[in-house]
Write an enzyme that holds these catalytic residues in place. Structure first.
Site, PDB file in Angstrom:
ATOM      1  N   CYS A 144       0.849  -1.196   0.000  1.00 53.66           N
ATOM      2  CA  CYS A 144       0.000   0.000   0.000  1.00 53.66           C
ATOM      3  C   CYS A 144       0.879   1.239   0.000  1.00 53.66           C
ATOM      4  CB  CYS A 144      -0.895  -0.003   1.237  1.00 53.66           C
ATOM      5  SG  CYS A 144      -1.809   1.542   1.409  1.00 53.66           S
ATOM      6  N   CYS A 157      -0.418   7.092   6.468  1.00 54.32           N
ATOM      7  CA  CYS A 157      -1.771   7.230   7.026  1.00 54.32           C
ATOM      8  C   CYS A 157      -1.767   6.620   8.429  1.00 54.32           C
ATOM      9  CB  CYS A 157      -2.815   6.578   6.120  1.00 54.32           C
ATOM     10  SG  CYS A 157      -3.352   4.940   6.627  1.00 54.32           S
ATOM     11  N   CYS A 215      -2.846   1.302   9.179  1.00 52.58           N
ATOM     12  CA  CYS A 215      -2.061   0.074   9.368  1.00 52.58           C
ATOM     13  C   CYS A 215      -0.696   0.361   9.993  1.00 52.58           C
ATOM     14  CB  CYS A 215      -1.832  -0.606   8.023  1.00 52.58           C
ATOM     15  SG  CYS A 215      -3.355  -1.135   7.220  1.00 52.58           S
ATOM     16  N   CYS A 261      -7.911   2.106  -0.307  1.00 49.11           N
ATOM     17  CA  CYS A 261      -7.516   1.502   0.972  1.00 49.11           C
ATOM     18  C   CYS A 261      -7.854   0.025   0.945  1.00 49.11           C
ATOM     19  CB  CYS A 261      -8.223   2.195   2.134  1.00 49.11           C
ATOM     20  SG  CYS A 261      -7.987   1.296   3.685  1.00 49.11           S
ATOM     21  N   GLN A 308     -19.591  -3.513  15.229  1.00 50.61           N
ATOM     22  CA  GLN A 308     -18.200  -3.937  14.983  1.00 50.61           C
ATOM     23  C   GLN A 308     -17.857  -3.787  13.499  1.00 50.61           C
ATOM     24  OE1 GLN A 308     -15.874  -4.502  16.979  1.00 50.61           O
ATOM     25  NE2 GLN A 308     -16.675  -5.289  18.895  1.00 50.61           N
ATOM     26  N   TYR A 351     -22.888  -1.905  28.573  1.00 53.78           N
ATOM     27  CA  TYR A 351     -22.281  -1.294  27.383  1.00 53.78           C
ATOM     28  C   TYR A 351     -22.741  -2.070  26.139  1.00 53.78           C
ATOM     29  CZ  TYR A 351     -19.122   0.304  31.093  1.00 53.78           C
ATOM     30  OH  TYR A 351     -18.604   0.801  32.249  1.00 53.78           O
ATOM     31  N   GLU A 374     -27.052   0.783  28.015  1.00 56.22           N
ATOM     32  CA  GLU A 374     -26.284   1.542  27.033  1.00 56.22           C
ATOM     33  C   GLU A 374     -26.581   3.019  27.211  1.00 56.22           C
ATOM     34  OE1 GLU A 374     -24.031   1.281  24.369  1.00 56.22           O
ATOM     35  OE2 GLU A 374     -24.515   3.397  24.068  1.00 56.22           O
ATOM     36  N   ASP A 379     -18.633  -4.760  27.930  1.00 53.55           N
ATOM     37  CA  ASP A 379     -17.909  -4.472  26.685  1.00 53.55           C
ATOM     38  C   ASP A 379     -17.670  -2.971  26.586  1.00 53.55           C
ATOM     39  OD1 ASP A 379     -16.828  -4.513  24.157  1.00 53.55           O
ATOM     40  OD2 ASP A 379     -18.713  -4.942  23.120  1.00 53.55           O
ATOM     41  N   CYS A 416     -11.367  -3.995  23.961  1.00 50.22           N
ATOM     42  CA  CYS A 416     -10.567  -3.650  22.784  1.00 50.22           C
ATOM     43  C   CYS A 416      -9.245  -3.022  23.206  1.00 50.22           C
ATOM     44  CB  CYS A 416     -11.351  -2.738  21.851  1.00 50.22           C
ATOM     45  SG  CYS A 416     -11.934  -1.263  22.672  1.00 50.22           S
TER      46      CYS A 416
HETATM   47  N1  SAH Z   1     -21.479  -4.427  23.030  1.00 52.35           N
HETATM   48  C1  SAH Z   1     -21.727  -3.650  21.846  1.00 52.35           C
HETATM   49  C2  SAH Z   1     -21.119  -2.257  21.886  1.00 52.35           C
HETATM   50  C3  SAH Z   1     -19.716  -2.115  22.404  1.00 52.35           C
HETATM   51  S1  SAH Z   1     -18.979  -0.518  22.179  1.00 52.35           S
HETATM   52  C4  SAH Z   1     -21.275  -4.416  20.623  1.00 52.35           C
HETATM   53  O1  SAH Z   1     -20.479  -5.340  20.691  1.00 52.35           O
HETATM   54  O2  SAH Z   1     -21.713  -4.074  19.520  1.00 52.35           O
HETATM   55  C5  SAH Z   1     -19.163   0.213  23.737  1.00 52.35           C
HETATM   56  C6  SAH Z   1     -20.538   0.815  23.964  1.00 52.35           C
HETATM   57  O3  SAH Z   1     -20.548   1.393  25.265  1.00 52.35           O
HETATM   58  C7  SAH Z   1     -20.916   1.939  23.011  1.00 52.35           C
HETATM   59  O4  SAH Z   1     -22.165   1.643  22.428  1.00 52.35           O
HETATM   60  C8  SAH Z   1     -20.997   3.185  23.904  1.00 52.35           C
HETATM   61  O5  SAH Z   1     -22.008   4.081  23.515  1.00 52.35           O
HETATM   62  C9  SAH Z   1     -21.325   2.589  25.252  1.00 52.35           C
HETATM   63  N2  SAH Z   1     -20.917   3.357  26.431  1.00 52.35           N
HETATM   64  C10 SAH Z   1     -19.837   4.152  26.570  1.00 52.35           C
HETATM   65  N3  SAH Z   1     -19.746   4.621  27.827  1.00 52.35           N
HETATM   66  C11 SAH Z   1     -20.800   4.097  28.516  1.00 52.35           C
HETATM   67  C12 SAH Z   1     -21.228   4.193  29.871  1.00 52.35           C
HETATM   68  N4  SAH Z   1     -20.558   4.933  30.763  1.00 52.35           N
HETATM   69  N5  SAH Z   1     -22.324   3.510  30.229  1.00 52.35           N
HETATM   70  C13 SAH Z   1     -23.003   2.752  29.335  1.00 52.35           C
HETATM   71  N6  SAH Z   1     -22.634   2.620  28.032  1.00 52.35           N
HETATM   72  C14 SAH Z   1     -21.551   3.288  27.633  1.00 52.35           C
END
Ligand code: SAH
Length: 451
Positions: free
Chosen positions: A72, A78, A81, A159, A283, A312, A333, A381, A408
């Site tokens: 690339c 950029c 990567c 890309c 994702q 989350y 959420e 998450d 992540c």
């Molecule tokens: N579990 C989902 C999203 C994960 S991303 C999936 O796999 O698709 C993390 C998420 O947490 C996002 O949607 C974000 O808006 C939310 N988030 C961030 N801070 C938060 C908080 N303090 N309380 C609740 N949700 C939150």
């Protein structure tokens, strides 16, 4: 050591951000981006600090065995990567080592089982989303990506991480902007119309969403642009204008207007349908997300009678793929639109044992606990910054048998695992999953059980 010195250096490890590191004879660490473990290099020193320095490759004296040809032209410029110059096997080893280092050094935990990285079978064009900033050049509007830690736009050309149809969208938009004499937004002056081109693709249904983030409410002659997109992209399902008039780094504004087609596109993940609207999280690598959620499901190992709390939860993806295996699903959420999407997603999949709460995870967990809700399994998450320590306290007070932590960011995961450990929860195993091949990011599923 001084700036502009040329030194010889062997690269022995990688940082979490994917930069090579070597040590000088007197113990100084030198960070060299785009180098590979095993490289023997001539390095030009760019910046010197007390115990470390930054350098760049002047000459490769002996290349690492893991090196491959890069494919690339934007690689190294950029901000995307960092691993296009090494084999995929080396990339996986580096990613696993990053998790091992985080768990041992940040978490201070010994003996945690860290599995092999679950490989991505598709190293090219795996992304389903792009948010492309643009700028004005002598040749009109140009799209690209920000260089690392900057807002300098690097033209991205084709890309290799994104679908080819995204190029068609970029080209059509560029030609339209130039033909109609409309310009890209300039962050310094606050003038110009188009801020970002935001494209989403639902791989399983083939549906495409194009969202124009504009400084204003729309573009002049936008019908012509939409017609051109429709003509060239039969999979186009939705065109949205998102208004962002603020002087901010945040890409999207809060106001969306659907100019063509539907307000959302639909993808299929783990056999369930999910509605994707511009502001909700999904994702970026669908195929690998499916593996991630399957591993999470195996960790949860639901028998049917459980209460499952998904903190989350975004648009509900993880919990909804497990809802049929438990008695009740509660999702939490913070983004209202995502909660609406989650409720809609439950409905279109015929799931009626799920409810979603729009709230900060910590307050919702405390409130549920006070109401006497005792989840058997809790999924978390969180974003990269990890869990607030209050959430960990409340989780421990709810006393679930299991916590499945999807992360992540290995470093914040490790920090939080240490806190779980202090609350009598032990870390069983961690499985890294490669969702973001060729970049430094690595996703993880971690099973935590009550002692
Ligand atoms: N579990 C989902 C999203 C994960 S991303 C999936 O796999 O698709 C993390 C998420 O947490 C996002 O949607 C974000 O808006 C939310 N988030 C961030 N801070 C938060 C908080 N303090 N309380 C609740 N949700 C939150």
């Amino acid at each position: 050591m001084n700036k502009n010195d040329i030194i010889s250096l062997t690269i022995t490890s990688m940082t979490a951000q994917g930069s090579g590191v070597g040590k000088t004879a007197d113990g100084m660490a030198v960070f060299v981006p785009f180098s590979a473990i095993g490289d023997i290099l001539e390095v030009r020193i760019l910046k010197v600090k007390k115990t470390y320095a930054y350098g760049k490759i002047e000459k490769i004296i002996t290349p690492s065995k893991s090196r491959i040809e890069t494919d690339c032209p934007a690689f190294g410029k950029c901000g995307g990567c960092v691993y296009r110059h090494i084999s995929y096997n080396s990339e996986k080893e580096i990613k696993r080592q990053r998790v091992v280092d985080a768990v041992e050094r940040v978490g201070g935990l010994k003996g945690v089982k860290i599995n092999e990285v679950v490989a991505n079978e598709r190293l090219y064009r795996y992304r389903n989303k792009a948010q492309l900033p643009c700028r004005n050049t002598e040749n009109g509007v140009e799209f690209g990506f920000y260089a690392s830690h900057s807002h300098r736009i690097i033209p991205c050309g084709d890309c290799l991480l994104q679908p080819e149809s995204f190029n068609t969208v970029m080209n059509i938009t560029k030609n339209f902007m130039d033909k109609t004499a409309q310009t890209a937004y300039d962050e310094r002056t606050g003038k110009g119309k188009l801020r970002h081109l935001y494209i989403r693709y639902a791989e399983m249904t083939g549906e495409l969403m194009v969202c124009f983030v504009v400084n204003g409410n729309g573009l002049k002659r936008e019908d012509e642009l939409i017609n051109e997109l429709k003509k060239n992209l039969p999979e186009l399902k939705s065109v949205i204008f998102n208004s962002n008039k603020e002087k901010t780094n945040v890409i999207t504004g809060l106001k969306n207007r659907t100019a063509y087609g539907s307000d959302y596109i639909t993808d299929i993940l783990c056999g369930k349908k999910f509605k994707l609207s511009p502001l909700s999280f999904y994702q970026v690598n669908r195929a690998q997300a499916e593996k991630l959620y399957t591993i999470a499901k195996n960790c949860a190992d639901l028998k049917g009678g459980e209460v499952l709390l998904d903190l989350y939860c975004g648009t509900g993806t993880i919990g909804l793929t497990m809802a049929e295996s438990c008695r009740e699903l509660i999702g939490v959420e913070i983004i209202e639109d995502a909660v609406k999407d989650a409720e809609g997603n439950a409905k279109i999949n015929g799931i009626n044992n799920a409810r979603f709460i729009c709230s900060d995870a910590d307050s919702a967990a405390k409130k549920l606990k006070n109401e006497g809700v005792m989840p058997d399994v809790i999924i978390v998450d969180p974003p990269r910054k990890g869990l607030e320590s209050g959430v960990i306290d409340t989780i421990a007070e709810m006393s679930p048998e299991k916590v499945v932590y999807i992360s992540c960011a290995p470093e914040t995961l490790a920090r939080d695992l240490k806190l779980f450990n202090e609350k009598n929860y032990s870390v069983k195993e961690i499985t890294p999953v490669d969702l973001f091949s060729r970049t430094a990011h690595v996703e993880n599923v971690c099973l935590i059980t009550k002692v």
